[in-house]
Design an enzyme around this catalytic site. Sequence first.
Site: not given
Length: 796
Positions: A340, A747
């Site tokens: 990621r 997030e």
Amino acid sequence: MNEHAPPPHMTDRQDHPGETDAMPEPIKGGVHQSTQHDSGQKHVTGLAIYTDDIAVPANTLHAYLGLSTCANGIIEAMDLTAVRSSPGVVGVLTARDMPASNDISPTHLNDEPVLADGEVHFYGQAMFAVVATSRELAKLAAQKAKMTFSERPFARTVDEARAEDYPLVTKPLALKRGDAESALESATNRLQGRYEIGGQDHMYLEGHIALAIPGEDNDMTVFSSTQHPSEVQHMVGHVLGVPSAAITVNVRRMGGGFGGKETQSNQFAAVAAVAARKFGCAVKIRPDRDDDMITTGKRHDFVVDYDVGYDDTGRIEAVNATFAARCGFSADLSGPVTDRALFHADNCYYYPHVLLQSQPLKTNTVSNTAFRGFGGPQGLIAAERFIEEIAYRLGKDPLEIRRANFYDREGEEGARAVTPYHQTVTDNIIHRMVDELEEAADYQARRQAIIDFNRASPIIRKGIALTPVKFGISFTATWYNQAGALVHVYRDGSIHLNHGGTEMGQGLNTKVAQVVADVFQVDIDKVKITATTTDKVPNTSATAASSGSDLNGMAADNAANQIKDRLIDFAMEEYQVGREQVVFEANIVRIGNQRIPFPDLVDQAYMKRIHLSAAGFYKTPEIHWDRENGTGRPFYYFAYGAAVSEVSIDTLTGEYHVDRTDILHDVGKSLNPAIDIGQVEGAFIQGMGWLTTEELWWDDKGQLRTHAPSTYKIPLASDRPAIFNTRLVGWSVNKERTIRRSKAVGEPPFMLAASVVEALSMAVASVADYETCPRLDTPCTPERILMAVERMKAGA
């Protein structure tokens, strides 16, 4: 029904069947309303029940871990005689006491023992567990062990691991498009650099804890502070050698998680369960703050080596970057975390030719793990470094360079809309957001005023920066993008809601309850939120990747609409009306010309034997990912944000203050604006801590020394920006069919704190008249700021 297409009821409110153009009285606590967190008052009055507050059965025992004092070595001897004879001690567990398996590796690589067996790989690794009549006695006994090691060289950092040729803990990833090497060779301009990005401790208010209660037939009930009940269920069953169906895991709430309770809860639950099985009674384990920080994983540190080509306008021509991570002694989740990081190494910017590679390195430190953003923040902050370096080399405002490199805007997608992983960005609203924030925050005038101020100020220097965020939403492990829910409607019209997500203070339960209330058009106080438990909703995914509301909200919507459809069918038959004449309004159901209270209709349906319970399910459509080739659509959509931060630094001490921050954040059509604003502001402050004050430090023995609030500095209330303005984008509606067209919020706003680093950089650069990029590594502690100022003064 086509399983890949959302059923008819999974649409916006205005599309619900049976609704008329008239706007009825709204229910209390429906979607898109600023509804109070369901546990808000309990949080501040101390009435919220956490795992440690649960009344324990009689004769409950307490476990405590005994930890290694060697960073890397063979266990030559482990004398536990004094431990076993210590007051209150009932027994001691070692690796040999694990009934079926001593491995709790979440990626099934057999590299993460419950208790060390034969060797240790980091200072603080769990070697044994003491079981005693009280926690205090167990902790005291654990300190009496006599251990002898044959010590081996160890590596604490990326550089040390590279120097010792340490292996990777998992297979790396490469994202490639075009020919980066050739494009760099022919680039108009070229720069190379290195960026060290620090890690971060989760510092949740409630530490790790587990309570295991044995039952008959090898059953085990575990109360755990975990974001992933199904994984704890699986791991406990795996270690005990029993099927998952014999293990029930319960989670009412956590006192914070941030990713640190996604896999790290497994060890504590397994130890408690093994002890409970061995001694035939309930066992609780709760480390103190120091041991919690020593034994559990952190955000990954990264070292980024980069090579960037760009033209004279600042537009990027090529990027080649390697992201090396300190992963710790085992894989844990380092594979997807480092993946990621690459996924977000573009942030909002298009790279025509790009090669991004991960290097997940083994080190002799605690295994790093998930943390809010899951590697994305480390990738994004590197992208901002690329932009910053180009701006200083060209003598331009970094905002100008950012704009020059944005992906194509929504509705104008062309060649400059394709990511390094070959997904086309089709929802890019960052252009409009940045324009709005630039004007609302008066960025240009303030920037000029700061330049004028710095010119006349010999000691205090200021900086300002506007940075954007693009964050992909979905688990990149595609199979995790599913959720279940269970809804019961009782005869009195009250509603029981259970779903697979976990509540850790973020308001997930409140949002899902709002969805259910909206479906039935009843006030939210009619919806009873219940603890997450694996015996009601099976095979749950971790509450992570910002997907909690997206997945569980849709599953609950599916369950509630199954019951609603049955009620509509019943009303049509009972009252002989058409479907369009059955309309759910605020706490009543209008059937033809009659207005029937919701509880009355439910009771009538019960009397006619209508099923008033449903299990709902949802899986995110249209996503796919081919890791081997680095291509696919790993993300269902993107969430966006932008922040302007202004700082002041003292060039004599390195001390600094954040004077003002303005945030504009995209949450789509917000399910709950009050909760979302809280998430945005909290994420920003936590991100600011990661980038400025929170420093992890290991000594020359490999021991973590920043293992308590006295040595590890999270932001205080006084560290928040003196002026803090936060707005949600009012016009954004998710293009994809998410729950009520909202977007994830957990997030994405974490990375808005990049604006603070960039503003600090400008303040430091002013010392040398903005001619050189300061190349600040993070965290930007006052020491680092001072050293950077001195480098600027020396012309280094």
